[in-house]
Structure formats: C-alpha cells, structure tokens
Design an enzyme around this catalytic site. Structure first.
Site, PDB file in Angstrom:
ATOM      1  CB  CYS A  89      -0.923   0.031   1.131  1.00 48.96           C
ATOM      2  SG  CYS A  89      -0.397   0.111   2.894  1.00 48.96           S
ATOM      3  CG  HIS A 140      -4.672  -0.503   3.752  1.00 45.98           C
ATOM      4  ND1 HIS A 140      -3.861  -1.296   3.067  1.00 45.98           N
ATOM      5  CD2 HIS A 140      -5.507  -0.299   2.759  1.00 45.98           C
ATOM      6  CE1 HIS A 140      -4.283  -1.438   1.803  1.00 45.98           C
ATOM      7  NE2 HIS A 140      -5.357  -0.660   1.648  1.00 45.98           N
ATOM      8  CG  HIS A 174      -6.778   0.114  -1.895  1.00 43.38           C
ATOM      9  ND1 HIS A 174      -6.900  -0.873  -0.549  1.00 43.38           N
ATOM     10  CD2 HIS A 174      -7.623  -0.421  -2.804  1.00 43.38           C
ATOM     11  CE1 HIS A 174      -7.842  -1.462  -0.810  1.00 43.38           C
ATOM     12  NE2 HIS A 174      -8.440  -1.527  -2.075  1.00 43.38           N
TER      13      HIS A 174
END
Length: 325
Positions: free
Chosen positions: A237, A286, A298
């Site tokens: 990420c 995240h 993402h």
C-alpha cells in the site's frame, strides 16, 4: 459411601469428557464461508500492521547501513591521512637527528663560527616547530579516526539489530500469508495479478500533480500486491502511494507510519478530501489515494491486486485521516 464417591467421580469424568468433545467439535470442522470471510478480514488487518513494521525495520536497516558505509569510507580516507602524517613525522625525526648530529652546539664551540651556529640553531627551531605541527595534526587525525571507528561500530550494531528485527517480522508475515492464501483460495477470491498489467486510464476530476500521481496509480491496476513491494511489478500500500507521488515530483517517506508523520501539517478533514489525497486506515496499517467521485485506488493485501474501490461504509468506517501532499 464408597460406591457413592466412585459414582460421583465417574460422573465428573464423564461430564468433563463430554464438554471436551463438545468444545473440540467445531474446531475440527471447516469454518463456514461467513466465518472464513470474517477470519480473512482479521488476518488482513493483522497483516497490515505486521507488514508496516517490516517496512519500517527495513528502512531502519537501510539507513543505518548507508550511514555505516559512509563512516567506513571516511574511516579509510582518515586512515590514509594518518599514514601520510606518520611518514612525515618519521622524516622530521630523521632530519632533526641529522641536524643535532652535525650542526649543534659542538660546531659553535669548536669551530668558532657564530653565524653558522646561529643558522644551525634556526634550523633546529624550524625542525622542532615542524615536528610539533606534524604531531598535532597526527594526534587530531588519529583521534578523529578513533571517534569515527567507534561511531561506525555503533551504527553497524544498530543496523544489525534492525536486520534481526526484519527476520522476525518476515517469519510472522510468512505465517500470515500462508493462512491468508489458504482462506482466500477457499473463498475463491485469491488473485495472483499480472506484473505486466497495463492498468486502466484515469478519467477522474484531479488536476495538476495530483492527476499525475493518480494516472500513475491507475496504470498499476491489476498488478499484484506484495508486502515490501515498491514496483514496478508489484506494490504494497505505501509502496504504491510513494511511487505514485514520486511520479508527480513529490518525495514521500517509505512507510504508512512515516508518511502519516511526514504529513502532520498537511492533514485535511475526511469530509473535505480531494483527488490525490492520501487516505489512512485506523492503526495506520493501510492507506490508499483518493481518486475522486467517492473512489480510492490502493494495493489491498496478499492474494489481491491493485484496484479501485468505492469508499462505502466499510472503508469510510476504517479511515482515520487524510493528507494532501
């Protein structure tokens, strides 16, 4: 009375065995699809945290190793300077010995040549000053050499400690990945991705360098998630957000945690986000990039690919904040 005690003991054992069998039954059975999905969500959240710790440990090691390499290079250069000064000192000592041997007080006393004797004294004084200067330079250099050596040893120890931590985090990640993969395959949601995926075109409302960052991120859609990945064939990420904004001319730190810290003065309310803003989940495990129109791009987790998702209630409830690079 004895049979009664035996009967109670037998009943107690029987009840305990029954309870044990009852408890072990569900554990032996395969989880239902709903249970498996819930377990996968928990595993993904857990993996997010561990992967970020791994990334942070990796960055710590890289920085410490780089610093050590620089210090080690300085150590070599300083050592060469010290060797040169050591040779100069030896030459000064030889010259001073020769001057003392042949042009000292004895010549003035026995040859009656005052001018020559004074010239000899001046030579001796010059040699002494030269030696003192060389000694001072040598001592300063060797002290700096010792300081750098000690500093390099400390930095190398820090790097070794960070590397050991990486190994520990890697072991935990490998275990999580194994279970994530097993559950994702069971649920039929495991995707390997294509490292050469051409991605998709970005047609959102972003402009300027935010548009450049989103165009890069959308061009990675379909590539696999991989922990520690920074491209070009796979990303995690924070690796994706870093690469996307690098393409737009903005240098972000490597990890989710450090990107959040970097943007402390650039945070924006979640109800005022704009395309290109970095979105962070609770716990900072995240992150993604807001694409506009209620969407986020993402790199999700193991067994999935870089994708564009709707910021529905699930994602909105997970977010803790946003940063505008």
């Amino acid at each position: 009375m004895v049979p009664t005690r035996l009967g109670r003991a037998t009943l107690t054992v029987a009840l305990a065995l029954t309870a044990s069998l009852a408890d072990s039954g569900p554990a032996l059975a395969d989880p239902s699809p709903a249970q498996a999905r819930a377990r996968l969500v928990k595993l993904n959240e857990q993996a997010d945290q561990v992967v970020e710790r791994y990334n942070q440990a990796t960055e710590t090691y890289k920085k410490a190793k780089k610093k050590y390499d620089v210090l080690n290079g300085e150590l070599g250069r300083q050592g060469a300077v010290a060797d040169g000064l050591r040779k100069d000192l030896a030459e000064v000592a030889v010259n001073e010995y020769q001057a003392n041997a042949y042009t000292g007080w004895q010549r003035f006393a026995f040859h009656g040549d005052p001018e020559a004797a004074l010239s000899s004294l001046a030579t001796l004084e010059q040699l002494a000053e030269a030696r003192a200067a060389k000694v001072r330079a040598f001592e300063a250099t060797t002290k700096g050499l010792r300081d750098r050596r000690d500093n390099a040893k400390r930095v190398l120890a820090e790097a070794d400690g960070a590397r050991d931590k990486i190994r520990g985090e890697k072991t935990e990640i490998d275990k999580l990945i194994k279970e994530q993969t097993k559950l994702a395959r069971r649920l039929g949601v495991f995707r390997t991705g294509d490292p050469d995926s051409p991605g998709i075109e970005y047609n959102g409302p972003a402009s300027g360098n935010a548009r450049t960052a989103l165009e890069f991120a959308f061009a990675q859609v379909g590539k696999p998630y991989r922990f520690g990945g920074t491209g070009p064939g796979s990303f995690d990420c924070s690796g994706l957000t870093q690469a996307a904004w690098r393409a737009a001319g903005v240098s972000l730190p490597r990890t989710t945690w450090t990107q959040w810290s970097w943007g402390a003065s650039r945070r924006v309310p979640l109800d005022a986000i704009e395309p290109g803003d970095l979105l962070f989940s609770k716990g900072l495990g995240h992150m993604g990039i807001y694409a506009g129109d209620g969407k986020m791009v993402h790199a999700p987790q193991t067994g999935d690919v870089i994708k564009v998702v709707n910021l529905d209630d699930y994602w909105r409830n997970r977010l803790v904040g946003a940063i505008r690079p």
